[in-house]
Motif scaffolding. Structure first.
Motif, PDB file in Angstrom:
ATOM      1  N   GLU A  86       0.842  -1.190   0.000  1.00  0.00           N
ATOM      2  CA  GLU A  86       0.000   0.000   0.000  1.00  0.00           C
ATOM      3  C   GLU A  86       0.880   1.244   0.000  1.00  0.00           C
ATOM      4  OE1 GLU A  86      -2.894   0.055   3.093  1.00  0.00           O
ATOM      5  OE2 GLU A  86      -3.493  -2.020   2.740  1.00  0.00           O
ATOM      6  N   ALA A  87       0.440   2.246  -0.722  1.00  0.00           N
ATOM      7  CA  ALA A  87       1.198   3.494  -0.808  1.00  0.00           C
ATOM      8  C   ALA A  87       1.391   4.107   0.582  1.00  0.00           C
ATOM      9  CB  ALA A  87       0.490   4.472  -1.735  1.00  0.00           C
ATOM     10  N   LYS A  88       0.402   3.978   1.436  1.00  0.00           N
ATOM     11  CA  LYS A  88       0.500   4.553   2.786  1.00  0.00           C
ATOM     12  C   LYS A  88       1.673   3.932   3.549  1.00  0.00           C
ATOM     13  CE  LYS A  88      -2.140   5.500   6.905  1.00  0.00           C
ATOM     14  NZ  LYS A  88      -2.369   4.745   8.071  1.00  0.00           N
ATOM     15  N   PHE A  89       1.831   2.621   3.451  1.00  0.00           N
ATOM     16  CA  PHE A  89       2.940   1.927   4.116  1.00  0.00           C
ATOM     17  C   PHE A  89       4.283   2.439   3.604  1.00  0.00           C
ATOM     18  CE2 PHE A  89       6.084  -1.479   3.591  1.00  0.00           C
ATOM     19  CZ  PHE A  89       6.367  -1.742   4.915  1.00  0.00           C
ATOM     20  N   LEU A  90       4.399   2.565   2.286  1.00  0.00           N
ATOM     21  CA  LEU A  90       5.651   3.017   1.685  1.00  0.00           C
ATOM     22  C   LEU A  90       5.949   4.470   2.033  1.00  0.00           C
ATOM     23  CD1 LEU A  90       5.260   1.249  -1.749  1.00  0.00           C
ATOM     24  CD2 LEU A  90       6.855   0.635   0.064  1.00  0.00           C
ATOM     25  N   GLU A  91       4.934   5.297   2.036  1.00  0.00           N
ATOM     26  CA  GLU A  91       5.124   6.703   2.374  1.00  0.00           C
ATOM     27  C   GLU A  91       5.536   6.871   3.831  1.00  0.00           C
ATOM     28  OE1 GLU A  91       1.380   8.325   1.177  1.00  0.00           O
ATOM     29  OE2 GLU A  91       1.883   8.177  -0.959  1.00  0.00           O
ATOM     30  N   GLU A  92       4.954   6.063   4.728  1.00  0.00           N
ATOM     31  CA  GLU A  92       5.347   6.122   6.145  1.00  0.00           C
ATOM     32  C   GLU A  92       6.799   5.702   6.314  1.00  0.00           C
ATOM     33  OE1 GLU A  92       2.554   3.718   8.283  1.00  0.00           O
ATOM     34  OE2 GLU A  92       0.938   5.201   8.106  1.00  0.00           O
ATOM     35  N   TRP A  93       7.202   4.669   5.577  1.00  0.00           N
ATOM     36  CA  TRP A  93       8.595   4.223   5.672  1.00  0.00           C
ATOM     37  C   TRP A  93       9.530   5.319   5.176  1.00  0.00           C
ATOM     38  CZ3 TRP A  93      12.638   3.620   2.325  1.00  0.00           C
ATOM     39  CH2 TRP A  93      13.766   2.973   2.854  1.00  0.00           C
ATOM     40  N   GLU A  94       9.170   5.944   4.065  1.00  0.00           N
ATOM     41  CA  GLU A  94      10.036   6.990   3.514  1.00  0.00           C
ATOM     42  C   GLU A  94      10.103   8.203   4.421  1.00  0.00           C
ATOM     43  OE1 GLU A  94      10.729   7.509  -0.660  1.00  0.00           O
ATOM     44  OE2 GLU A  94       8.906   6.368  -1.051  1.00  0.00           O
ATOM     45  N   ALA A  95       9.041   8.450   5.181  1.00  0.00           N
ATOM     46  CA  ALA A  95       9.043   9.583   6.115  1.00  0.00           C
ATOM     47  C   ALA A  95       9.789   9.257   7.418  1.00  0.00           C
ATOM     48  CB  ALA A  95       7.607   9.992   6.427  1.00  0.00           C
ATOM     49  N   SER A  96      10.079   7.996   7.650  1.00  0.00           N
ATOM     50  CA  SER A  96      10.741   7.602   8.894  1.00  0.00           C
ATOM     51  C   SER A  96      12.185   8.064   8.891  1.00  0.00           C
ATOM     52  CB  SER A  96      10.665   6.092   9.102  1.00  0.00           C
ATOM     53  OG  SER A  96      11.503   5.431   8.186  1.00  0.00           O
ATOM     54  N   VAL A  97      12.738   8.147  10.088  1.00  0.00           N
ATOM     55  CA  VAL A  97      14.130   8.591  10.252  1.00  0.00           C
ATOM     56  C   VAL A  97      15.102   7.491   9.834  1.00  0.00           C
ATOM     57  CG1 VAL A  97      15.843   9.364  11.925  1.00  0.00           C
ATOM     58  CG2 VAL A  97      13.467  10.138  12.100  1.00  0.00           C
ATOM     59  N   ASP A  98      14.804   6.253  10.222  1.00  0.00           N
ATOM     60  CA  ASP A  98      15.702   5.139   9.952  1.00  0.00           C
ATOM     61  C   ASP A  98      15.276   4.406   8.697  1.00  0.00           C
ATOM     62  OD1 ASP A  98      17.597   3.114  10.121  1.00  0.00           O
ATOM     63  OD2 ASP A  98      16.372   1.903  11.476  1.00  0.00           O
ATOM     64  N   GLN A  99      15.976   4.671   7.615  1.00  0.00           N
ATOM     65  CA  GLN A  99      15.707   3.981   6.359  1.00  0.00           C
ATOM     66  C   GLN A  99      16.862   3.028   6.080  1.00  0.00           C
ATOM     67  OE1 GLN A  99      15.142   7.018   3.431  1.00  0.00           O
ATOM     68  NE2 GLN A  99      13.145   7.563   4.190  1.00  0.00           N
ATOM     69  N   SER A 100      17.139   2.186   7.046  1.00  0.00           N
ATOM     70  CA  SER A 100      18.291   1.300   6.952  1.00  0.00           C
ATOM     71  C   SER A 100      17.981   0.073   6.104  1.00  0.00           C
ATOM     72  CB  SER A 100      18.757   0.868   8.338  1.00  0.00           C
ATOM     73  OG  SER A 100      17.721   0.159   8.981  1.00  0.00           O
ATOM     74  N   TRP A 101      19.033  -0.649   5.807  1.00  0.00           N
ATOM     75  CA  TRP A 101      18.925  -1.847   4.981  1.00  0.00           C
ATOM     76  C   TRP A 101      18.726  -3.054   5.881  1.00  0.00           C
ATOM     77  CZ3 TRP A 101      17.610  -3.178   0.443  1.00  0.00           C
ATOM     78  CH2 TRP A 101      17.952  -4.415  -0.075  1.00  0.00           C
ATOM     79  N   THR A 102      17.576  -3.144   6.524  1.00  0.00           N
ATOM     80  CA  THR A 102      17.264  -4.327   7.323  1.00  0.00           C
ATOM     81  C   THR A 102      15.889  -4.796   6.891  1.00  0.00           C
ATOM     82  OG1 THR A 102      16.448  -2.866   9.079  1.00  0.00           O
ATOM     83  CG2 THR A 102      18.657  -3.763   9.343  1.00  0.00           C
ATOM     84  N   VAL A 103      15.860  -6.012   6.431  1.00  0.00           N
ATOM     85  CA  VAL A 103      14.601  -6.590   5.942  1.00  0.00           C
ATOM     86  C   VAL A 103      14.211  -7.721   6.866  1.00  0.00           C
ATOM     87  CG1 VAL A 103      13.488  -7.752   4.031  1.00  0.00           C
ATOM     88  CG2 VAL A 103      15.167  -5.979   3.612  1.00  0.00           C
TER      89      VAL A 103
END
Length: 103
Positions: A86-103
């Protein structure tokens, strides 16, 4: 013969120092790094993350520059393209401070 303590990877790395990697080969490696998420719609997102890790290592072996930022951008772009998130999920992630490479 002096190579008893060497691994296949260390031998290949040593052999790579003998060959010149052309700009064309670096660009091909980067193009492979930029390849999209699998055409198989059922491939899990973590499998794609592992693919990106491997593609990054392949690029680094020949000194084709790929950063963690490039990897995250490719990953998120693929998530948008997949329409599985969902776009909302992706937008929240992009707005977050920690956009690290952990999956």
């Amino acid at each position: 013969v002096g190579y008893n303590d060497e691994t296949i990877h260390s031998l290949l790395d040593h052999i790579r120092t003998w060959a010149i990697v052309t700009n064309k080969e670096k660009m091909e490696a980067k193009a492979h790094f930029e390849a999209p998420w699998s055409d198989a719609p059922d491939q899990h997102i973590t499998a794609f993350a592992r693919q990106l890790d491997k593609r990054e290592r392949d690029c680094l072996r020949i000194n084709a520059t790929v950063s963690d930022s490039d990897k995250v951008d490719r990953f998120v772009s693929s998530m948008y393209d997949s329409t599985l998130f969902e776009a909302k999920f992706l937008e929240e992630w992009e707005a977050s401070v920690d956009q690290s490479w952990t999956v």
